[in-house]
Each structure stands twice: as structure tokens, then as C-alpha cells.
Write a protein that holds these residues in place. Structure first.
Motif, short mmCIF file in Angstrom:
data_model
loop_
_atom_site.label_atom_id
_atom_site.label_comp_id
_atom_site.label_asym_id
_atom_site.label_seq_id
_atom_site.Cartn_x
_atom_site.Cartn_y
_atom_site.Cartn_z
N VAL A 136 62.78 30.39 12.61
CA VAL A 136 62.97 28.95 12.36
C VAL A 136 62.37 28.56 11.02
N ILE A 137 61.19 29.08 10.71
CA ILE A 137 60.55 28.78 9.42
C ILE A 137 61.39 29.32 8.27
N LEU A 138 61.94 30.52 8.43
CA LEU A 138 62.77 31.10 7.37
C LEU A 138 64.06 30.30 7.17
N LEU A 139 64.64 29.81 8.26
CA LEU A 139 65.89 29.06 8.15
C LEU A 139 65.70 27.68 7.53
N PHE A 140 64.69 26.95 8.00
CA PHE A 140 64.53 25.56 7.59
C PHE A 140 63.48 25.36 6.51
N GLY A 141 62.53 26.22 6.40
CA GLY A 141 61.47 26.05 5.42
C GLY A 141 60.38 25.15 5.95
N THR A 142 59.19 25.34 5.44
CA THR A 142 58.05 24.58 5.94
C THR A 142 58.12 23.10 5.55
N LYS A 185 60.81 21.18 5.21
CA LYS A 185 61.75 20.48 6.11
C LYS A 185 61.13 20.30 7.49
N LEU A 186 60.44 21.33 7.98
CA LEU A 186 59.80 21.23 9.29
C LEU A 186 58.67 20.20 9.28
N ARG A 187 57.92 20.12 8.19
CA ARG A 187 56.83 19.15 8.07
C ARG A 187 57.38 17.72 8.10
N SER A 188 58.47 17.49 7.37
CA SER A 188 59.05 16.14 7.36
C SER A 188 59.64 15.79 8.72
N LEU A 189 60.22 16.80 9.38
CA LEU A 189 60.77 16.58 10.72
C LEU A 189 59.65 16.22 11.70
N GLY A 190 58.52 16.91 11.59
CA GLY A 190 57.37 16.61 12.44
C GLY A 190 56.82 15.22 12.19
N GLY A 191 56.76 14.82 10.91
CA GLY A 191 56.28 13.48 10.58
C GLY A 191 57.21 12.40 11.12
#
Length: 81
Positions: free
Chosen positions: A18-24, A26-32
Motif C-alpha cells: 500500500v505504501i509503495l502504491l500510494f506513497g507516504t 498521499k496516505l498522510r493526507s488521507l489520514g488527516g
């Protein structure tokens, strides 16, 4: 064994993919975004509960002022049961 037959190693592999696909980033903004949505939902629920309490208090106050309304309200409550 982990969660429902999924081991810790399998969860780590899925996390890495998941980290490789979306990048950190994108995941950080999604979490926020998810966190702010949850905070907004909680505050809306609190406001709704406060409004219900205020309406309930106003109804009790109004009924307490007028004995006829109090009697009518008590009769109405007893028919609901």
C-alpha cells in the motif's frame, strides 16, 4: 495467528504494498482528512445532544409553568405506555 487467520507478516507485506502504491504523502493526507471528518462528526453529535437537552429542559420548564399543560402531558405520557 493474527486477526482471523491473517498473520503479522502478511499484514506487514500488505502495508508495504500500500505504501509503495500510494506513497507516504498521499496516505498522510488521507489520514488527516479522515481525522478531521471524525472530529467534525463527533462535534455534530455533541451539538445534537445539547439541542435535545435544551428542548427537553424548555419543555419541562413550560409544563412546570402551566398546571393544565402538565396534566395534559401526564395524560399523554400514560397513554403511550
Amino acid at each position: 495467528m493474527g486477526f482471523g487467520g491473517i498473520s503479522v507478516w502478511q499484514l506487514l507485506i500488505v502495508l508495504i504494498i500500500v505504501i509503495l502504491l500510494f506513497g507516504t504523502k498521499k496516505l498522510r493526507s488521507l489520514g488527516g482528512d479522515l481525522g478531521s471528518a471524525i472530529r467534525s462528526f463527533k462535534s455534530s453529535v455533541r451539538e445534537g445532544e445539547d439541542e435535545q437537552k435544551n428542548e427537553s429542559n424548555n419543555l419541562k420548564h413550560d409544563i412546570g409553568d402551566n398546571p393544565q399543560q402538565k396534566q395534559h402531558h401526564e395524560e399523554h405520557d400514560s397513554t403511550k405506555r
